[in-house]
Design a protein around this motif. Structure first.
Motif, short mmCIF file in Angstrom:
data_model
loop_
_atom_site.label_atom_id
_atom_site.label_comp_id
_atom_site.label_asym_id
_atom_site.label_seq_id
_atom_site.Cartn_x
_atom_site.Cartn_y
_atom_site.Cartn_z
N ASN A 108 0.89 -1.05 0.07
CA ASN A 108 -0.10 0.06 0.14
C ASN A 108 0.78 1.12 0.00
O ASN A 108 0.36 2.21 0.40
CB ASN A 108 -1.06 0.09 1.08
N ARG A 109 1.97 1.11 -0.39
CA ARG A 109 2.85 2.34 -0.60
C ARG A 109 3.33 2.54 -2.16
O ARG A 109 4.17 3.35 -2.47
CB ARG A 109 4.01 2.07 0.28
N GLY A 110 2.72 1.72 -3.08
CA GLY A 110 2.92 1.92 -4.56
C GLY A 110 4.33 1.33 -4.83
O GLY A 110 4.79 1.39 -6.15
N PHE A 111 5.11 0.68 -4.09
CA PHE A 111 6.17 -0.20 -4.55
C PHE A 111 6.10 -1.27 -5.69
O PHE A 111 6.84 -1.23 -6.34
CB PHE A 111 6.86 -0.51 -3.22
N ALA A 112 5.05 -1.96 -5.46
CA ALA A 112 4.96 -3.18 -6.50
C ALA A 112 4.49 -2.37 -7.67
O ALA A 112 5.00 -2.90 -8.94
CB ALA A 112 3.55 -3.87 -6.20
N THR A 113 3.45 -1.32 -7.89
CA THR A 113 3.22 -0.78 -9.21
C THR A 113 4.51 -0.06 -9.70
O THR A 113 4.85 -0.31 -10.88
CB THR A 113 2.24 0.32 -8.80
N GLU A 114 5.39 0.87 -8.83
CA GLU A 114 6.46 1.56 -9.32
C GLU A 114 7.46 0.33 -10.03
O GLU A 114 8.06 0.63 -10.98
CB GLU A 114 7.22 2.26 -8.18
N GLY A 115 7.77 -0.54 -9.12
CA GLY A 115 8.57 -1.59 -9.45
C GLY A 115 8.25 -2.49 -10.63
O GLY A 115 9.16 -2.61 -11.66
N ALA A 116 7.07 -2.87 -11.04
CA ALA A 116 6.51 -3.68 -11.74
C ALA A 116 6.55 -2.60 -13.28
O ALA A 116 7.15 -3.23 -14.16
CB ALA A 116 5.09 -3.96 -11.72
N ALA A 117 6.09 -1.37 -13.00
CA ALA A 117 6.39 -0.53 -14.25
C ALA A 117 7.74 -0.51 -14.81
O ALA A 117 8.21 -0.34 -16.00
CB ALA A 117 5.70 0.81 -13.99
N ALA A 118 8.74 -0.19 -13.82
CA ALA A 118 10.18 -0.11 -13.91
C ALA A 118 10.68 -1.47 -14.95
O ALA A 118 11.53 -1.40 -15.68
CB ALA A 118 11.08 0.27 -13.02
N CYS A 119 10.13 -2.55 -14.25
CA CYS A 119 10.65 -3.72 -14.62
C CYS A 119 10.26 -3.95 -16.34
O CYS A 119 10.54 -4.70 -16.99
CB CYS A 119 10.06 -4.88 -13.97
#
Length: 179
Positions: A108-119
Motif C-alpha cells: 500500500n505504498r506503491g512499491f509493487a506498481t512502481e517496481g513492476a512498471a520499471a521492470c
C-alpha cells in the motif's frame, strides 16, 4: 545501499541479483501467511533456498530473473519484482511472466506498481522482449490491480495446472506487448 550494484533503478527502488544476506529475510517473507495468502502454503526455509536457486538459474540461463529489490527509503531488502519463465505447460507457455512478492510492511505504498512498471520498461527497452504476461489467482485483487495500473490488459482466465481442485485453481491472465 550504495555498496550494492543495481542492474536498474526506479525512483525509490533498486533492482539487483540476490546476495547471501537476502536468504533469511526472504525466508521470513515467504513464511508469512499474510504474504502467502494466494499461494498453496507458506514456504519453509529449505523451500525458499530452492526457490532462490531456481531464480539464480534463470539469471544464468536468460540474463534476467526475479530481481531482489531494495527500498532506497530505508535501505532495506523488500522482496522481489521481476521476470521469469513459468515451469508449467499451458496454451500460453513458454512465456515471460512479470511477478512480485513484497514484505507486507511495504504494501500500500506503491512499491509493487512502481517496481513492476520499471521492470516492464527494462524488459521491453533493454532486454528486447516483445510480450510480457502476468497471472494470479482470481481472488488476488491486489495483484490484479497492479497489473491494471501498469497498463496490462486482461486476455482471459485459466485453471492453473499445478492447483487442480484448489480454491486457487482459477487464475486471471494479463498481457502487455511492446509499444
Amino acid at each position: 545501499m550504495s555498496n550494492r550494484a543495481y542492474i536498474f533503478q526506479s525512483e525509490r527502488l533498486g533492482f539487483r541479483k540476490w546476495i547471501e544476506s537476502d536468504r533469511a529475510l526472504f525466508a521470513s517473507l515467504n513464511a508469512d501467511p499474510v504474504v502467502m495468502e494466494f499461494f498453496p502454503a507458506p514456504l519453509t526455509s529449505s523451500e525458499t533456498d530452492q526457490f532462490i536457486e531456481r531464480i539464480e538459474k534463470q539469471f544464468d540461463d536468460y540474463g534476467y530473473g526475479l530481481y531482489a529489490v531494495d527500498s532506497f527509503e530505508d535501505n532495506s531488502f523488500i522482496g522481489f519484482i521481476g521476470l521469469s519463465h513459468p515451469r508449467f505447460e499451458s496454451p500460453f507457455t513458454p512465456c515471460v511472466e512479470i511477478g512480485w512478492r513484497l514484505a507486507k510492511e511495504y504494501w500500500n505504498r506503491g512499491f509493487a506498481t512502481e517496481g513492476a512498471a520499471a521492470c516492464l520498461e527494462y524488459g521491453f527497452s533493454v532486454l528486447g522482449l516483445d510480450e510480457i504476461l502476468s497471472f494470479t489467482a482470481t481472488h488476488n485483487t491486489r495483484s490484479e490491480n497492479v497489473m491494471k495500473k501498469i497498463g496490462m490488459q486482461k486476455i482471459g482466465e485459466f485453471d492453473h495446472p499445478a492447483l487442480p481442485g484448489s480454491w486457487l485453481e482459477r487464475h486471471v491472465l494479463y498481457q502487455k506487448q511492446k509499444d
